[in-house]
Design a protein around this motif. Sequence first.
Motif, mmCIF file in Angstrom:
data_model
loop_
_atom_site.group_PDB
_atom_site.id
_atom_site.type_symbol
_atom_site.label_atom_id
_atom_site.label_comp_id
_atom_site.label_asym_id
_atom_site.label_seq_id
_atom_site.Cartn_x
_atom_site.Cartn_y
_atom_site.Cartn_z
ATOM 1 N N ASN A 94 0.869 -1.180 0.000
ATOM 2 C CA ASN A 94 0.000 0.000 0.000
ATOM 3 C C ASN A 94 0.904 1.227 0.000
ATOM 4 O O ASN A 94 1.551 1.532 0.990
ATOM 5 C CB ASN A 94 -0.921 0.003 1.222
ATOM 6 C CG ASN A 94 -1.883 1.177 1.217
ATOM 7 O OD1 ASN A 94 -1.924 1.955 0.285
ATOM 8 N ND2 ASN A 94 -2.652 1.309 2.287
ATOM 9 N N ASN A 95 0.944 1.956 -1.105
ATOM 10 C CA ASN A 95 1.805 3.136 -1.229
ATOM 11 C C ASN A 95 1.119 4.420 -0.760
ATOM 12 O O ASN A 95 1.765 5.463 -0.702
ATOM 13 C CB ASN A 95 2.255 3.311 -2.682
ATOM 14 C CG ASN A 95 3.188 2.197 -3.112
ATOM 15 O OD1 ASN A 95 4.024 1.740 -2.334
ATOM 16 N ND2 ASN A 95 3.042 1.739 -4.342
ATOM 17 N N ASP A 96 -0.172 4.359 -0.452
ATOM 18 C CA ASP A 96 -0.896 5.556 -0.008
ATOM 19 C C ASP A 96 -0.435 5.932 1.394
ATOM 20 O O ASP A 96 -0.239 5.070 2.250
ATOM 21 C CB ASP A 96 -2.401 5.269 -0.013
ATOM 22 C CG ASP A 96 -3.233 6.528 0.046
ATOM 23 O OD1 ASP A 96 -2.923 7.412 0.862
ATOM 24 O OD2 ASP A 96 -4.209 6.621 -0.725
ATOM 25 N N SER A 98 -2.178 7.914 3.508
ATOM 26 C CA SER A 98 -3.258 8.191 4.461
ATOM 27 C C SER A 98 -4.407 7.192 4.435
ATOM 28 O O SER A 98 -5.164 7.117 5.398
ATOM 29 C CB SER A 98 -3.808 9.604 4.224
ATOM 30 O OG SER A 98 -4.310 9.702 2.911
ATOM 31 N N ASN A 99 -4.590 6.430 3.352
ATOM 32 C CA ASN A 99 -5.730 5.523 3.250
ATOM 33 C C ASN A 99 -5.307 4.069 3.360
ATOM 34 O O ASN A 99 -4.313 3.655 2.764
ATOM 35 C CB ASN A 99 -6.452 5.713 1.911
ATOM 36 C CG ASN A 99 -7.082 7.071 1.793
ATOM 37 O OD1 ASN A 99 -7.733 7.532 2.719
ATOM 38 N ND2 ASN A 99 -6.872 7.733 0.668
ATOM 39 N N PRO A 119 -1.932 2.176 5.807
ATOM 40 C CA PRO A 119 -1.247 3.099 4.898
ATOM 41 C C PRO A 119 0.236 3.280 5.237
ATOM 42 O O PRO A 119 0.741 2.657 6.161
ATOM 43 C CB PRO A 119 -2.017 4.401 5.095
ATOM 44 C CG PRO A 119 -2.659 4.298 6.430
ATOM 45 C CD PRO A 119 -2.878 2.847 6.671
ATOM 46 N N SER A 138 -7.466 2.484 -0.607
ATOM 47 C CA SER A 138 -6.385 3.090 -1.394
ATOM 48 C C SER A 138 -6.412 2.646 -2.852
ATOM 49 O O SER A 138 -6.752 1.511 -3.167
ATOM 50 C CB SER A 138 -5.041 2.710 -0.770
ATOM 51 O OG SER A 138 -3.983 3.094 -1.617
ATOM 52 N N THR A 139 -6.044 3.576 -3.722
ATOM 53 C CA THR A 139 -5.915 3.242 -5.153
ATOM 54 C C THR A 139 -4.441 3.246 -5.577
ATOM 55 O O THR A 139 -4.135 3.005 -6.731
ATOM 56 C CB THR A 139 -6.699 4.242 -6.010
ATOM 57 O OG1 THR A 139 -6.255 5.569 -5.723
ATOM 58 C CG2 THR A 139 -8.196 4.129 -5.753
ATOM 59 N N ASP A 140 -3.561 3.516 -4.616
ATOM 60 C CA ASP A 140 -2.116 3.522 -4.904
ATOM 61 C C ASP A 140 -1.493 2.298 -4.234
ATOM 62 O O ASP A 140 -1.049 2.353 -3.094
ATOM 63 C CB ASP A 140 -1.502 4.820 -4.362
ATOM 64 C CG ASP A 140 -0.041 4.969 -4.752
ATOM 65 O OD1 ASP A 140 0.457 4.147 -5.556
ATOM 66 O OD2 ASP A 140 0.601 5.907 -4.238
ATOM 67 N N TYR A 141 -1.525 1.163 -4.950
ATOM 68 C CA TYR A 141 -1.045 -0.096 -4.378
ATOM 69 C C TYR A 141 -0.395 -0.951 -5.478
ATOM 70 O O TYR A 141 -0.586 -0.705 -6.666
ATOM 71 C CB TYR A 141 -2.176 -0.887 -3.712
ATOM 72 C CG TYR A 141 -3.249 -1.323 -4.683
ATOM 73 C CD1 TYR A 141 -3.204 -2.601 -5.256
ATOM 74 C CD2 TYR A 141 -4.292 -0.488 -5.040
ATOM 75 C CE1 TYR A 141 -4.183 -3.006 -6.150
ATOM 76 C CE2 TYR A 141 -5.263 -0.887 -5.934
ATOM 77 C CZ TYR A 141 -5.202 -2.149 -6.483
ATOM 78 O OH TYR A 141 -6.157 -2.549 -7.372
#
Length: 151
Positions: A94-96, A98-99, A119, A138-141
């Motif tokens: 998970n690269n986000d 905050s989420n 996160p 999260s959408t940054d994964y």
Amino acid sequence: MSPIYKRVKYLKENGFDVPYWDIDTLPEPSPSITPSITPTISITPSITPSNTITPTPSLSPSTTPTITPTSSITPTPSATPDPCPACNEFEIINNDLSNSLTVEYVDCSTYTTEILVIPANSTDYQCSCNTPIRVFGSTDYVINFNGTCPL
């Protein structure tokens, strides 16, 4: 009967004519009329029963009803999970910052499982029969295949 104004008499007082009623010339009051009719109301019911109840004979005290349980449910054989064709390890990142990330996969025992990856560049390793998929968050994964899962 003479009009009432003719019964008014006038007296002189201080040089003025003051009217007054001459009571002696008033006619005698007639007795009041009382009605002699007494109303009577008679109501006769005209209701006829629309439903009739026919008594049914009751069971005698010596009769005991017998209840035979019946089941309309037919048992189905319990489903055995399909064996996992290959249990593989996946790295979930998970690269986000905050989420959180919620991921769903089928574990090696063939049960659907959800995990939460926190996160801030968190990484989780899971053994799975299929490639894990994002469910929520999260959408940054990144999901990487790492090979066969060590058992």
